[in-house]
Each structure stands twice: as C-alpha cells, then as structure tokens.
Design a protein around this motif. Structure first.
Motif, PDB file in Angstrom:
ATOM      1  N   THR A 192       0.834  -1.203   0.000  1.00 35.87           N
ATOM      2  CA  THR A 192       0.000   0.000   0.000  1.00 35.87           C
ATOM      3  C   THR A 192       0.867   1.251   0.000  1.00 35.87           C
ATOM      4  OG1 THR A 192      -0.146   0.260   2.403  1.00 35.87           O
ATOM      5  CG2 THR A 192      -1.784  -1.190   1.353  1.00 35.87           C
ATOM      6  N   ARG A 193       0.213   2.384  -0.256  1.00 36.69           N
ATOM      7  CA  ARG A 193       0.874   3.684  -0.146  1.00 36.69           C
ATOM      8  C   ARG A 193      -0.108   4.668   0.463  1.00 36.69           C
ATOM      9  NH1 ARG A 193      -1.375   4.088  -5.428  1.00 36.69           N
ATOM     10  NH2 ARG A 193      -1.800   6.228  -6.116  1.00 36.69           N
ATOM     11  N   TRP A 194       0.415   5.724   1.060  1.00 36.92           N
ATOM     12  CA  TRP A 194      -0.421   6.783   1.582  1.00 36.92           C
ATOM     13  C   TRP A 194      -0.442   7.941   0.588  1.00 36.92           C
ATOM     14  CZ3 TRP A 194       1.102   7.502   7.428  1.00 36.92           C
ATOM     15  CH2 TRP A 194       0.712   6.363   8.147  1.00 36.92           C
ATOM     16  N   VAL A 195      -1.595   8.563   0.452  1.00 35.93           N
ATOM     17  CA  VAL A 195      -1.753   9.758  -0.373  1.00 35.93           C
ATOM     18  C   VAL A 195      -2.304  10.845   0.536  1.00 35.93           C
ATOM     19  CG1 VAL A 195      -2.984  10.809  -2.310  1.00 35.93           C
ATOM     20  CG2 VAL A 195      -2.180   8.439  -2.486  1.00 35.93           C
ATOM     21  N   GLY A 196      -1.563  11.936   0.668  1.00 28.82           N
ATOM     22  CA  GLY A 196      -1.994  13.052   1.501  1.00 28.82           C
ATOM     23  C   GLY A 196      -2.645  14.139   0.656  1.00 28.82           C
ATOM     24  N   VAL A 197      -3.859  14.523   1.016  1.00 28.16           N
ATOM     25  CA  VAL A 197      -4.565  15.611   0.322  1.00 28.16           C
ATOM     26  C   VAL A 197      -4.675  16.764   1.314  1.00 28.16           C
ATOM     27  CG1 VAL A 197      -6.707  16.322  -0.815  1.00 28.16           C
ATOM     28  CG2 VAL A 197      -5.852  13.975  -1.112  1.00 28.16           C
ATOM     29  N   LEU A 241      -4.004   3.572  -0.164  1.00 34.34           N
ATOM     30  CA  LEU A 241      -4.344   2.956  -1.446  1.00 34.34           C
ATOM     31  C   LEU A 241      -3.391   1.813  -1.769  1.00 34.34           C
ATOM     32  CD1 LEU A 241      -4.832   6.086  -3.746  1.00 34.34           C
ATOM     33  CD2 LEU A 241      -6.614   4.588  -2.904  1.00 34.34           C
ATOM     34  N   PRO A 242      -3.860   0.815  -2.535  1.00 40.34           N
ATOM     35  CA  PRO A 242      -2.922  -0.173  -3.060  1.00 40.34           C
ATOM     36  C   PRO A 242      -1.872   0.537  -3.926  1.00 40.34           C
ATOM     37  CG  PRO A 242      -5.183  -0.920  -3.337  1.00 40.34           C
ATOM     38  CD  PRO A 242      -5.257   0.503  -2.879  1.00 40.34           C
ATOM     39  N   GLU A 243      -0.670   0.006  -3.968  1.00 42.25           N
ATOM     40  CA  GLU A 243       0.463   0.660  -4.634  1.00 42.25           C
ATOM     41  C   GLU A 243       0.162   1.096  -6.063  1.00 42.25           C
ATOM     42  OE1 GLU A 243       3.778  -1.981  -4.293  1.00 42.25           O
ATOM     43  OE2 GLU A 243       4.325  -1.215  -2.313  1.00 42.25           O
ATOM     44  N   HIS A 244      -0.574   0.284  -6.824  1.00 41.90           N
ATOM     45  CA  HIS A 244      -0.746   0.573  -8.253  1.00 41.90           C
ATOM     46  C   HIS A 244      -2.089   1.220  -8.599  1.00 41.90           C
ATOM     47  CE1 HIS A 244       2.983  -1.522  -8.792  1.00 41.90           C
ATOM     48  NE2 HIS A 244       2.489  -2.617  -8.222  1.00 41.90           N
ATOM     49  N   THR A 245      -2.894   1.564  -7.612  1.00 40.81           N
ATOM     50  CA  THR A 245      -4.186   2.211  -7.890  1.00 40.81           C
ATOM     51  C   THR A 245      -3.942   3.649  -8.330  1.00 40.81           C
ATOM     52  OG1 THR A 245      -5.324   0.839  -6.276  1.00 40.81           O
ATOM     53  CG2 THR A 245      -6.395   2.887  -6.898  1.00 40.81           C
ATOM     54  N   LYS A 246      -4.587   4.036  -9.451  1.00 42.68           N
ATOM     55  CA  LYS A 246      -4.394   5.375 -10.008  1.00 42.68           C
ATOM     56  C   LYS A 246      -5.638   6.222  -9.806  1.00 42.68           C
ATOM     57  CE  LYS A 246      -1.157   3.769 -13.313  1.00 42.68           C
ATOM     58  NZ  LYS A 246      -0.340   3.931 -14.402  1.00 42.68           N
ATOM     59  N   PHE A 247      -5.428   7.526  -9.692  1.00 45.90           N
ATOM     60  CA  PHE A 247      -6.529   8.493  -9.605  1.00 45.90           C
ATOM     61  C   PHE A 247      -6.064   9.778 -10.276  1.00 45.90           C
ATOM     62  CE2 PHE A 247      -3.852   9.235  -5.993  1.00 45.90           C
ATOM     63  CZ  PHE A 247      -3.829  10.612  -5.840  1.00 45.90           C
ATOM     64  N   ASP A 248      -6.999  10.611 -10.714  1.00 46.66           N
ATOM     65  CA  ASP A 248      -6.590  11.872 -11.337  1.00 46.66           C
ATOM     66  C   ASP A 248      -7.396  13.085 -10.882  1.00 46.66           C
ATOM     67  OD1 ASP A 248      -8.974  11.590 -12.698  1.00 46.66           O
ATOM     68  OD2 ASP A 248      -8.063  11.388 -14.670  1.00 46.66           O
ATOM     69  N   ARG A 249      -8.334  12.882  -9.928  1.00 41.48           N
ATOM     70  CA  ARG A 249      -9.110  13.997  -9.405  1.00 41.48           C
ATOM     71  C   ARG A 249      -9.417  13.793  -7.933  1.00 41.48           C
ATOM     72  NH1 ARG A 249     -13.888  12.913 -12.900  1.00 41.48           N
ATOM     73  NH2 ARG A 249     -12.760  10.952 -12.937  1.00 41.48           N
ATOM     74  N   VAL A 250      -9.603  14.922  -7.246  1.00 39.78           N
ATOM     75  CA  VAL A 250     -10.078  14.924  -5.867  1.00 39.78           C
ATOM     76  C   VAL A 250     -11.472  15.544  -5.898  1.00 39.78           C
ATOM     77  CG1 VAL A 250      -9.729  15.838  -3.534  1.00 39.78           C
ATOM     78  CG2 VAL A 250      -7.752  15.182  -4.930  1.00 39.78           C
ATOM     79  N   GLN A 251     -12.406  14.937  -5.180  1.00 40.02           N
ATOM     80  CA  GLN A 251     -13.786  15.424  -5.146  1.00 40.02           C
ATOM     81  C   GLN A 251     -14.203  15.717  -3.709  1.00 40.02           C
ATOM     82  OE1 GLN A 251     -17.215  13.811  -7.581  1.00 40.02           O
ATOM     83  NE2 GLN A 251     -17.637  12.786  -5.646  1.00 40.02           N
ATOM     84  N   TYR A 252     -14.913  16.827  -3.545  1.00 39.70           N
ATOM     85  CA  TYR A 252     -15.463  17.165  -2.234  1.00 39.70           C
ATOM     86  C   TYR A 252     -16.959  17.419  -2.396  1.00 39.70           C
ATOM     87  CZ  TYR A 252     -16.239  19.165   2.317  1.00 39.70           C
ATOM     88  OH  TYR A 252     -16.727  19.372   3.579  1.00 39.70           O
ATOM     89  N   THR A 253     -17.774  16.758  -1.572  1.00 43.91           N
ATOM     90  CA  THR A 253     -19.224  16.933  -1.603  1.00 43.91           C
ATOM     91  C   THR A 253     -19.635  17.796  -0.425  1.00 43.91           C
ATOM     92  OG1 THR A 253     -19.463  14.730  -2.574  1.00 43.91           O
ATOM     93  CG2 THR A 253     -21.440  15.736  -1.649  1.00 43.91           C
ATOM     94  N   LEU A 254     -20.368  18.860  -0.712  1.00 36.82           N
ATOM     95  CA  LEU A 254     -20.762  19.791   0.345  1.00 36.82           C
ATOM     96  C   LEU A 254     -21.626  19.104   1.398  1.00 36.82           C
ATOM     97  CD1 LEU A 254     -21.647  23.075  -1.561  1.00 36.82           C
ATOM     98  CD2 LEU A 254     -19.476  22.328  -0.645  1.00 36.82           C
ATOM     99  N   LEU A 255     -21.372  19.421   2.649  1.00 35.89           N
ATOM    100  CA  LEU A 255     -22.147  18.883   3.755  1.00 35.89           C
ATOM    101  C   LEU A 255     -23.561  19.450   3.682  1.00 35.89           C
ATOM    102  CD1 LEU A 255     -21.962  17.177   6.348  1.00 35.89           C
ATOM    103  CD2 LEU A 255     -21.409  19.257   7.572  1.00 35.89           C
ATOM    104  N   GLY A 256     -24.553  18.560   3.704  1.00 33.75           N
ATOM    105  CA  GLY A 256     -25.938  18.986   3.655  1.00 33.75           C
ATOM    106  C   GLY A 256     -26.459  19.260   2.262  1.00 33.75           C
ATOM    107  N   ASN A 257     -25.610  19.079   1.238  1.00 29.37           N
ATOM    108  CA  ASN A 257     -26.046  19.312  -0.141  1.00 29.37           C
ATOM    109  C   ASN A 257     -25.341  18.310  -1.037  1.00 29.37           C
ATOM    110  OD1 ASN A 257     -26.903  20.255  -2.604  1.00 29.37           O
ATOM    111  ND2 ASN A 257     -26.656  22.398  -2.057  1.00 29.37           N
ATOM    112  N   GLU A 258     -25.864  17.078  -1.072  1.00 34.32           N
ATOM    113  CA  GLU A 258     -25.217  15.978  -1.783  1.00 34.32           C
ATOM    114  C   GLU A 258     -25.055  16.244  -3.273  1.00 34.32           C
ATOM    115  OE1 GLU A 258     -23.971  13.424  -0.179  1.00 34.32           O
ATOM    116  OE2 GLU A 258     -24.770  14.082   1.740  1.00 34.32           O
TER     117      GLU A 258
END
Length: 194
Positions: free
Chosen positions: A97-102, A168-185
């Motif tokens: 695994t690896r850690w990803v800090g946002v 995350l598993p070492e080889h899992t890829k992502f290309d965006r970070v998403q944030y959903t507003l609290l109280g407004n899905e």
C-alpha cells in the motif's frame, strides 16, 4: 359494511393516492435533458462543475439556497503521492500500500457559521468512474504537515486546514479529488491532479 370500516378504507385509499402522487413528483424527469430532475419544481439537478487545478480555491455561496448568509471557500492545496509517515506516527505503511496526503483548506467567507467535514473528500479514477473505495484516516501523521480537523464549525472569518490521508494499493491510479458539500449531496467540487 359499518361506518368505521368505510372510514378506514377511505383513509387508506387517500393515503395511498398521496404516496403515489409524492413518489411520482420525486421521480420526475427533466424534459430539457432527459435526466432525473429535482422534483415537482421542474428545475435541473445540479451537475458537477468542470474540475479546476489543485491549488485553486472554489467559493460557494450557500446562502442563496439557505437564505442565511453562509459562504465558504474550499481549496485542495496539494496532493502528496506517496506521502511518508512521520517517525512518531502510530500507523505505518502496510505491505503493498501507499499513503496519499490531500491538503485541504476550508475558509468561512460568509456572515454566519458553517459546518463541514473532510470525510466528504474522495479520490476519483480517470474517466467517469465511481470514487475509489479507499480507506481514509485523520490520525495518519505524514511529514508534510498536520491532519485536518475531524469536524469544523467555523465562524465568519475562521479557517482550518491540514492533511486528509488515504491508504491505497500501490498501483491504484486516480486523477481527481472530489469534495461533496455537507448537507447538499448534489454539489460536488472537483480538482484535477497532475
């Protein structure tokens, strides 16, 4: 049939008709797009805006809908991949695994308090895939900075920031970070990770 029985059946029929009417209104379709609408009002469901670059602040005027003067600024400041645990961290990387800090920043730029939580942050794979099923932690300490608060109730002018860490598993890829507003899905904010 006695009067009590007749009244009970009439009440049951009215309740059933009301449920059908409410259910139909809630499942209405927006005729301009062919997609599900927001109910009997006929307005469109909110769509996710185009992603912005990491480091860009997105300001949302929540008071328009709530009528209370709430306005909030959100920023994904950095994405550290892989993130390194501090020497004193109680948790260490598991094999494979690896850690990803946002690094997140929340600022109240309105005239009333606002509540938010980093737990509404997700990583998205490339394309239109669903958010990754990644484990997230607030107590994983990384060398790049402290953790973001678990829950924020910020008064006007206050802000909070820190790292939210995904495992995350070492080889899992992502290309965006998403944030959903609290109280407004329906409102999802997105940042592109290069």
């Amino acid at each position: 049939m006695n009067t009590g029985e007749q009244m009970r059946r009439t009440g049951l029929a009215l309740a059933t008709a009301l449920l059908i009417t409410v259910g139909t209104a809630a499942c209405s379709t927006d005729t301009t797009t062919g997609r599900p609408g927001s109910g009997a009002t006929g307005t469109r469901s909110p769509e996710a805006p185009a992603p912005v670059s990491v480091g860009t602040t997105i300001t949302k005027d929540l008071g328009k809908d709530l009528g209370d003067g709430s306005k909030f600024a959100y920023t994904v400041k950095r994405v550290i991949d892989p993130a390194e645990p501090t020497a004193k961290s109680q948790d260490q990387l598991k094999p494979g695994t690896r850690w990803v800090g946002v690094e997140l920043s929340f600022s109240n730029v309105g005239s009333t308090f606002v509540e938010e939580s980093p737990w509404r942050t997700q990583l998205l794979p490339s394309g239109d895939g669903e958010p990754l099923q990644a484990t997230a932690w607030l107590d994983h300490e990384i060398v790049d900075g402290p953790a973001v608060p678990y829950f924020m109730k910020l008064r006007p002018g206050q802000s909070a920031e820190g790292f939210f860490v995904f495992e995350l598993p070492e080889h899992t890829k992502f290309d965006r970070v998403q944030y959903t507003l609290l109280g407004n899905e329906g409102v999802k904010l997105r940042w592109t990770v290069n």
